[in-house]
Scaffold this motif. Structure first.
Motif, PDB file in Angstrom:
ATOM      1  N   PHE B 118       0.814  -1.210   0.000  1.00  0.00           N
ATOM      2  CA  PHE B 118       0.000   0.000   0.000  1.00  0.00           C
ATOM      3  C   PHE B 118       0.845   1.257   0.000  1.00  0.00           C
ATOM      4  O   PHE B 118       0.398   2.310   0.383  1.00  0.00           O
ATOM      5  N   HIS B 120       2.171   2.514  -2.687  1.00  0.00           N
ATOM      6  CA  HIS B 120       2.178   3.163  -3.995  1.00  0.00           C
ATOM      7  C   HIS B 120       0.825   3.759  -4.339  1.00  0.00           C
ATOM      8  O   HIS B 120      -0.122   3.655  -3.594  1.00  0.00           O
ATOM      9  N   GLU B 121       0.744   4.351  -5.491  1.00  0.00           N
ATOM     10  CA  GLU B 121      -0.499   4.907  -6.029  1.00  0.00           C
ATOM     11  C   GLU B 121      -1.131   5.929  -5.099  1.00  0.00           C
ATOM     12  O   GLU B 121      -2.341   6.023  -4.996  1.00  0.00           O
ATOM     13  N   HIS B 122      -0.298   6.667  -4.375  1.00  0.00           N
ATOM     14  CA  HIS B 122      -0.887   7.587  -3.414  1.00  0.00           C
ATOM     15  C   HIS B 122      -0.849   9.041  -3.837  1.00  0.00           C
ATOM     16  O   HIS B 122      -1.516   9.866  -3.243  1.00  0.00           O
ATOM     17  N   LEU B 140       6.760   6.395  -0.236  1.00  0.00           N
ATOM     18  CA  LEU B 140       6.381   7.032   1.027  1.00  0.00           C
ATOM     19  C   LEU B 140       6.769   6.170   2.229  1.00  0.00           C
ATOM     20  O   LEU B 140       7.246   6.663   3.247  1.00  0.00           O
TER      21      LEU B 140
END
Ligand SMILES: [Zn+2]
Lengths: 149, 199
Positions: B118, B120-122, B140
């Protein structure tokens, strides 16, 4: 970079939901501010990253069922409570074992004196030997008892 | 929702020690099973996400989740409201996570490894500022792992969960007035790590 006095407004707007949607609903002034303010711009970017990370993590979380967690907690609580309840018994057992060792040492001394043909040590030495046995045995028993707790 | 408070425990004649008491096979916890199920279903995922992010270790987060709820259940705390109860739960989680990291600072099962990543894609793809580009480029979770545990907690509670400064202070055992400057410093550090490359 210094903190901006409008940061609480930005935090509230981003926390409410989608930043673009929030700004479209009347926070255009705030959005314009964030575009020109380094502190607020940074805040929006980090908040969006962290909130998305939070949402994905919550979706990805493979947590056990509530019933399972409750069941494990009750099993553990019962085990801990039983162990705690047993502690005074094991301590009493330890003290009893040390007492028995002392009595046995005294009995051995009396028995020894029943045979005058054997070399008779001084009564003071016998007493010291009995006490010595207690002093050696008692801490050992206590150590083993407490180690089990 | 029924809470068994210290006074009601005392009325029941139960012991004052920390552990729950087994009496005639009846177990006394902070709440009954039905109340616990509702509370757990509302909080377990955010608690797990918090533990995973501040420890940087999924496996540890799994273990600490069970421990967090066990300690919560056997506590004798009294709560003003649901928010207070939640803050208390997160405080237990925080203490466990920080203790675990102190004992074993090396990450064993990183959060961003394997399926269900989780990290990525943030990033907001529309964001064009330098930090936004850095957030997209860098991971992150790796940047978060380079922060101090308290900084991670502060950032997660404030920005990921949207907790107020009062709630954060309660959760982390800090003064409310200290949250703002601490949070600002943590934010600056995270931003610097993301822009400078956290790898
Ligand atoms: Zn600003």
């Amino acid at each position: 970079m210094k903190a901006c006095p409008r940061e609480p407004e930005v935090v509230e707007a981003v926390t409410r939901g989608d930043w673009r949607q929030a700004t479209a609903l009347g926070d255009n002034d705030l959005r314009a501010h964030a575009a020109s303010c380094a502190a607020c711009g940074e805040l929006v970017t980090l908040m969006q990253a962290l909130r998305e990370d939070h949402a994905v993590a919550c979706r990805a979380a493979d947590v056990p069922a509530a019933g399972t967690v409750w069941w494990r907690a009750t099993i553990r609580a019962r085990a801990e409570a039983a162990e705690k309840a047993a502690r005074p018994i094991t301590l009493a057992q330890g003290v009893a074992a040390a007492s028995i060792a002392g009595v046995a040492a005294a009995f051995a001394g009396v028995a020894w004196r029943a045979f005058p043909s054997l070399p008779q040590p001084d009564p003071f030495v016998m007493l010291a030997l009995g006490l010595g046995v207690c002093i050696v045995i008692a801490p050992l028993v206590l150590v083993f008892t407490l180690a089990r707790d | 929702m029924r809470d068994v408070t210290l006074s009601s425990l005392e009325r029941l004649g139960l012991g004052a020690a920390g552990a729950p008491v087994v009496d005639d096979g009846t177990l006394t916890f902070l709440m009954d099973e039905d109340a616990f199920r509702l509370f757990y279903d509302r909080t377990a995922r955010p608690v797990w996400a918090y533990l995973a992010r501040i420890t940087g270790d999924r496996q540890l987060a799994d273990d600490l989740l069970q421990e967090t709820y066990f300690r919560f259940l056997r506590s004798r705390a009294e709560f003003e409201d649901e928010a207070h109860r939640r803050n208390y739960l997160f405080r237990i989680a925080t203490n466990l996570a920080h203790d675990a990291r102190r004992r074993a600072p090396m990450v064993t099962t990183p959060v961003d490894d394997g399926p269900g990543d989780f990290a990525h894609e943030h990033a907001d793809p529309q964001s064009h500022d330098a930090t936004g580009q850095a957030v997209r480029r860098l991971d992150l979770s790796r940047a978060m792992r380079r922060l101090k545990p308290r900084e991670r907690s502060l950032l997660w509670l404030a920005y990921a969960q949207g907790s107020s400064h009062v709630e954060i202070a309660r959760t982390l055992g800090l003064k409310t007035g200290s949250i703002k400057p601490l949070l600002f410093r943590a934010r600056r550090r995270l931003s610097a790590l993301l822009q400078g490359g956290a790898r």
